[in-house]
Motif scaffolding. Structure first.
Motif, PDB file in Angstrom:
ATOM      1  N   ASN A   1       0.796  -1.230   0.000  1.00 53.11           N
ATOM      2  CA  ASN A   1       0.000   0.000   0.000  1.00 53.11           C
ATOM      3  C   ASN A   1       0.829   1.280   0.000  1.00 53.11           C
ATOM      4  O   ASN A   1       0.275   2.374   0.134  1.00 53.11           O
ATOM      5  CB  ASN A   1      -0.942  -0.003   1.213  1.00 53.11           C
ATOM      6  CG  ASN A   1      -2.052  -1.021   1.053  1.00 53.11           C
ATOM      7  OD1 ASN A   1      -2.476  -1.318  -0.060  1.00 53.11           O
ATOM      8  ND2 ASN A   1      -2.520  -1.574   2.165  1.00 53.11           N
ATOM      9  N   GLN A   2       2.122   1.138  -0.163  1.00 53.75           N
ATOM     10  CA  GLN A   2       2.986   2.320  -0.154  1.00 53.75           C
ATOM     11  C   GLN A   2       2.569   3.289  -1.267  1.00 53.75           C
ATOM     12  O   GLN A   2       2.498   2.921  -2.442  1.00 53.75           O
ATOM     13  CB  GLN A   2       4.443   1.898  -0.349  1.00 53.75           C
ATOM     14  CG  GLN A   2       5.435   2.972   0.039  1.00 53.75           C
ATOM     15  CD  GLN A   2       6.844   2.403   0.177  1.00 53.75           C
ATOM     16  OE1 GLN A   2       7.085   1.246  -0.126  1.00 53.75           O
ATOM     17  NE2 GLN A   2       7.771   3.215   0.638  1.00 53.75           N
ATOM     18  N   GLY A   3       2.229   4.515  -0.887  1.00 55.36           N
ATOM     19  CA  GLY A   3       1.857   5.542  -1.859  1.00 55.36           C
ATOM     20  C   GLY A   3       0.438   5.440  -2.378  1.00 55.36           C
ATOM     21  O   GLY A   3       0.034   6.232  -3.238  1.00 55.36           O
ATOM     22  N   LYS A   4      -0.356   4.480  -1.884  1.00 56.67           N
ATOM     23  CA  LYS A   4      -1.727   4.298  -2.373  1.00 56.67           C
ATOM     24  C   LYS A   4      -2.722   4.938  -1.407  1.00 56.67           C
ATOM     25  O   LYS A   4      -2.494   4.991  -0.204  1.00 56.67           O
ATOM     26  CB  LYS A   4      -2.050   2.810  -2.541  1.00 56.67           C
ATOM     27  CG  LYS A   4      -1.224   2.128  -3.623  1.00 56.67           C
ATOM     28  CD  LYS A   4      -1.574   0.654  -3.735  1.00 56.67           C
ATOM     29  CE  LYS A   4      -0.734  -0.026  -4.813  1.00 56.67           C
ATOM     30  NZ  LYS A   4      -1.001  -1.485  -4.881  1.00 56.67           N
ATOM     31  N   GLN A   5      -3.855   5.375  -1.961  1.00 52.80           N
ATOM     32  CA  GLN A   5      -4.888   6.015  -1.153  1.00 52.80           C
ATOM     33  C   GLN A   5      -6.251   5.387  -1.444  1.00 52.80           C
ATOM     34  O   GLN A   5      -6.481   4.838  -2.520  1.00 52.80           O
ATOM     35  CB  GLN A   5      -4.956   7.522  -1.471  1.00 52.80           C
ATOM     36  CG  GLN A   5      -3.683   8.297  -1.168  1.00 52.80           C
ATOM     37  CD  GLN A   5      -3.386   8.377   0.310  1.00 52.80           C
ATOM     38  OE1 GLN A   5      -4.299   8.413   1.135  1.00 52.80           O
ATOM     39  NE2 GLN A   5      -2.103   8.409   0.662  1.00 52.80           N
ATOM     40  N   GLY A   6      -7.164   5.478  -0.475  1.00 52.29           N
ATOM     41  CA  GLY A   6      -8.560   5.099  -0.677  1.00 52.29           C
ATOM     42  C   GLY A   6      -8.753   3.682  -1.173  1.00 52.29           C
ATOM     43  O   GLY A   6      -8.167   2.730  -0.659  1.00 52.29           O
ATOM     44  N   LYS A   7      -9.564   3.547  -2.250  1.00 48.76           N
ATOM     45  CA  LYS A   7      -9.922   2.221  -2.757  1.00 48.76           C
ATOM     46  C   LYS A   7      -8.761   1.503  -3.432  1.00 48.76           C
ATOM     47  O   LYS A   7      -8.842   0.303  -3.711  1.00 48.76           O
ATOM     48  CB  LYS A   7     -11.094   2.333  -3.736  1.00 48.76           C
ATOM     49  CG  LYS A   7     -12.403   2.715  -3.058  1.00 48.76           C
ATOM     50  CD  LYS A   7     -13.563   2.714  -4.038  1.00 48.76           C
ATOM     51  CE  LYS A   7     -14.869   3.034  -3.325  1.00 48.76           C
ATOM     52  NZ  LYS A   7     -16.021   3.056  -4.269  1.00 48.76           N
ATOM     53  N   ASP A   8      -7.697   2.231  -3.715  1.00 41.33           N
ATOM     54  CA  ASP A   8      -6.524   1.595  -4.326  1.00 41.33           C
ATOM     55  C   ASP A   8      -5.738   0.763  -3.318  1.00 41.33           C
ATOM     56  O   ASP A   8      -4.915  -0.067  -3.698  1.00 41.33           O
ATOM     57  CB  ASP A   8      -5.593   2.657  -4.927  1.00 41.33           C
ATOM     58  CG  ASP A   8      -6.201   3.328  -6.146  1.00 41.33           C
ATOM     59  OD1 ASP A   8      -7.071   2.694  -6.787  1.00 41.33           O
ATOM     60  OD2 ASP A   8      -5.825   4.471  -6.443  1.00 41.33           O
ATOM     61  N   ARG A   9      -5.990   0.987  -2.028  1.00 41.34           N
ATOM     62  CA  ARG A   9      -5.245   0.260  -1.003  1.00 41.34           C
ATOM     63  C   ARG A   9      -5.719  -1.193  -0.919  1.00 41.34           C
ATOM     64  O   ARG A   9      -6.895  -1.490  -1.111  1.00 41.34           O
ATOM     65  CB  ARG A   9      -5.404   0.932   0.369  1.00 41.34           C
ATOM     66  CG  ARG A   9      -4.791   2.322   0.431  1.00 41.34           C
ATOM     67  CD  ARG A   9      -4.934   2.938   1.812  1.00 41.34           C
ATOM     68  NE  ARG A   9      -4.111   2.257   2.809  1.00 41.34           N
ATOM     69  CZ  ARG A   9      -2.819   2.497   2.996  1.00 41.34           C
ATOM     70  NH1 ARG A   9      -2.199   3.401   2.251  1.00 41.34           N
ATOM     71  NH2 ARG A   9      -2.140   1.847   3.925  1.00 41.34           N
ATOM     72  N   HIS A  10      -4.796  -2.084  -0.648  1.00 42.95           N
ATOM     73  CA  HIS A  10      -5.115  -3.508  -0.465  1.00 42.95           C
ATOM     74  C   HIS A  10      -5.623  -3.692   0.968  1.00 42.95           C
ATOM     75  O   HIS A  10      -4.889  -3.470   1.924  1.00 42.95           O
ATOM     76  CB  HIS A  10      -3.860  -4.354  -0.698  1.00 42.95           C
ATOM     77  CG  HIS A  10      -4.107  -5.834  -0.670  1.00 42.95           C
ATOM     78  ND1 HIS A  10      -4.227  -6.586  -1.818  1.00 42.95           N
ATOM     79  CD2 HIS A  10      -4.262  -6.700   0.367  1.00 42.95           C
ATOM     80  CE1 HIS A  10      -4.434  -7.853  -1.488  1.00 42.95           C
ATOM     81  NE2 HIS A  10      -4.459  -7.945  -0.170  1.00 42.95           N
ATOM     82  N   HIS A  11      -6.887  -4.075   1.103  1.00 41.72           N
ATOM     83  CA  HIS A  11      -7.485  -4.284   2.429  1.00 41.72           C
ATOM     84  C   HIS A  11      -7.702  -5.784   2.620  1.00 41.72           C
ATOM     85  O   HIS A  11      -8.421  -6.422   1.856  1.00 41.72           O
ATOM     86  CB  HIS A  11      -8.814  -3.537   2.550  1.00 41.72           C
ATOM     87  CG  HIS A  11      -9.409  -3.617   3.928  1.00 41.72           C
ATOM     88  ND1 HIS A  11      -9.195  -2.649   4.887  1.00 41.72           N
ATOM     89  CD2 HIS A  11     -10.191  -4.557   4.518  1.00 41.72           C
ATOM     90  CE1 HIS A  11      -9.829  -2.985   6.003  1.00 41.72           C
ATOM     91  NE2 HIS A  11     -10.444  -4.141   5.806  1.00 41.72           N
ATOM     92  N   LEU A  12      -7.083  -6.346   3.636  1.00 37.76           N
ATOM     93  CA  LEU A  12      -7.148  -7.783   3.886  1.00 37.76           C
ATOM     94  C   LEU A  12      -8.303  -8.100   4.836  1.00 37.76           C
ATOM     95  O   LEU A  12      -8.461  -7.457   5.879  1.00 37.76           O
ATOM     96  CB  LEU A  12      -5.827  -8.255   4.502  1.00 37.76           C
ATOM     97  CG  LEU A  12      -5.610  -9.763   4.623  1.00 37.76           C
ATOM     98  CD1 LEU A  12      -5.487 -10.402   3.245  1.00 37.76           C
ATOM     99  CD2 LEU A  12      -4.343 -10.042   5.443  1.00 37.76           C
TER     100      LEU A  12
END
Length: 533
Positions: free
Chosen positions: A143-154
């Protein structure tokens, strides 16, 4: 090489396959985050590494030993050495004992390995503190540098018969980009175990009470992992011992206790053989011992200690793996999982047994004299056929005599009743003042029988898997009339006393994987909204 595991950077022990033949050449990160293979199988390394310099590890600390062992299974290209050391140090800094897993002398050549000094007072902390930090490490990197829905949520989903749940919660609570769902069988875990889980107030932790048994909870988890809809909308991760990193972390204390024994016993030296006795339900704990043995640790035998839910014991006796015949005291068959005094072992189907069966099937295939690719393919086909039969008919086998005899070279087994469990708790308290929890008492009972077979000169390490305070009912039943015994003063930690008065958070859900799926999807949506705000 596929799935992010370049051949030149990984040994055969650092790439992974599915026990059912559908996946090969997987990276460690993929295996940790996926948990369960797409074909329903479990992940294993292509081969178990030989620890050629294991004798040189005898004076290492627990964390240093963990680094040496885990490095054989994890490529530096996936987790650099300094990062792995930091993950390990964080994982074991939470333990109350400096040794992490101290070895205690019971009597003569019988020793008890105390595995309950982690945050949840269970052996499962030894693996789940590590797994929680692994999840965090991989997610931060993704998730480095990612925001919102682009983040990987486990979305971590686990089933518990008591101890996995609290250990998973202690390992994952408050971690970013993770939602945790723990399913437990309503009314079938101890009050302390339930309180440890349901009093957690961290927003990312969700407890689901299911009307049924642990096997029902485990089946729901497996159904979710096999469901395309759940996998499309949720990034599922596993905390049960189906996640190979759990097995990997548990290998460490087999080596550590062996070296501790060499330091504590004047009649035992590094190089001598030892017997390990492991109370087991899902077969993960003792499977780690099998890995240690295959890596080169001098293990004479691994003794499987079961309660009255004795599918594993019956397999070693008959070669048939059949889930429908836990026996009562009169010898009649019970069609369901029996409630016993050692609830963490109240399991009909031991998930990790599939991993051992893959190794035994591969060894059998190797007798034909073909190459390793053939052996692995044959093993995958054999395991798939066995577990299809288990699902459709409730059992498989008897397996081929050579497969059974090969397994018996490493394993023996014992079945221990509730009455015997209580008697063992009484006996050892009277003779040593040591208070055993019921699961550890199953192990000690099996140890005494193993000593009778192998002889008193044979050193035994019996694994103590939980603190006795977690099972007040059984301990009080066994010791309540002993002169001077006081459970609250002698056994109950202060933090457990506080738990019983705290607010609970738990959702009751029907015994249906579809209903659980909808609850999980709805809650993950709320968690994501909360994180983004």
């Amino acid at each position: 090489m596929a799935n992010g595991a370049p051949e030149k950077t990984h040994t055969e022990s650092q790439v992974y396959l599915s026990t059912r033949g559908g996946d090969y050449d997987l990276s460690f990160e993929t295996v940790v985050l996926k948990g369960l293979a797409a074909d329903g199988g479990l992940f294993l390394p292509h081969q178990i590494p030989a620890a050629e310099n294991w004798r040189n590890w005898k004076d290492l600390s627990y964390a240093e030993l963990a680094f040496e062992i885990l490095s054989l299974y994890i490529s530096r290209s996936e987790i650099p050495a300094d990062d792995l050391k930091a993950i390990i140090d964080r994982s074991y800094s939470t333990f109350r004992s400096e040794e992490v897993a101290p070895l205690v002398h019971l009597k003569d050549n019988l020793y008890l390995l105390e595995l309950f000094h982690g945050p949840s007072y269970s052996f499962k902390d030894c693996a789940l503190q590590f797994l929680g930090n692994l999840f965090e490490y991989f997610l931060v990197r993704k998730n480095q540098g990612k925001q919102g829905k682009d983040r990987h949520h486990l979305t971590v989903v686990g089933a518990t018969s008591g101890d996995t749940g609290s250990a998973a919660i202690y390992g994952l609570k408050g971690k970013q980009d993770v939602s945790v769902f723990i399913l437990h069988p309503k009314g079938r875990i101890s009050p302390i175990q339930e309180a440890q889980m349901t009093t957690c107030q961290d927003a990312n932790v969700h407890n689901l009470a299911i009307g049924g048994t642990f096997d029902d909870c485990q089946d729901i988890v497996k159904a979710l992992f096999s469901d395309p809809d759940a996998n499309e909308t949720l990034q599922l991760g596993a905390v049960n011992s189906i996640n190979f990193s759990r097995i990997l972390a548990q290998i460490v204390y087999y080596f550590h206790s062996y070296f501790s024994l060499a330091k504590k016993s004047s009649s035992f030296q590094v190089g001598d053989k030892v017997r390990f006795v492991t109370p087991t339900g899902n077969f993960g704990n003792i499977l780690a011992g099998y890995f240690a043995k295959q890596m080169g640790l001098p293990v004479a035998k691994l003794v499987v200690a079961t309660n009255e839910n004795d599918i594993l014991h019956r397999f070693w006796m008959t070669g048939r793996y059949e889930k429908s015949s836990a026996q009562d005291e009169n010898g009649s068959k019970a069609e369901n999982c029996k409630e016993t005094m050692s609830p963490a072992m109240d399991i009909l189907v031991s998930s990790n047994f599939e991993r051992l069966m893959w190794f035994l099937a591969r060894d059998f295939a190797a007798t034909v004299g073909m190459d390793e690719e053939f052996n692995r393919k044959q093993a995958g086909q054999e395991v798939s056929a066995w577990y299809k039969a288990l699902k459709t008919t409730g059992g498989f086998g008897p397996v081929h005599d050579e497969i059974l005899e090969n397994g018996r070279k490493a394993f023996e087994s014992e079945r221990v009743s509730d009455a015997e469990t209580v008697e063992t708790i009484k006996k050892w308290y009277k003779s040593t003042k040591y208070v055993l929890d019921p699961h550890s008492a199953v192990g000690v009972t099996a140890s005494e029988r193993s000593i009778a077979r192998a002889g008193p000169q044979t050193h035994h390490i019996s694994l103590s898997t939980a603190h006795p305070a977690k099972f007040s009912g059984v301990v009080t039943q066994a010791l309540g009339e002993e002169p001077g015994f006081n459970f609250e003063e002698q056994v109950l930690p202060d933090e457990f006393k506080a738990l019983l008065t705290q607010e609970r958070r738990v959702t009751l859900v029907d015994n249906s994987w579809e209903k659980v799926r909808e609850v999980v999807k709805s809650q993950v949506e709320e968690d994501l909204k909360a994180e983004s705000s």
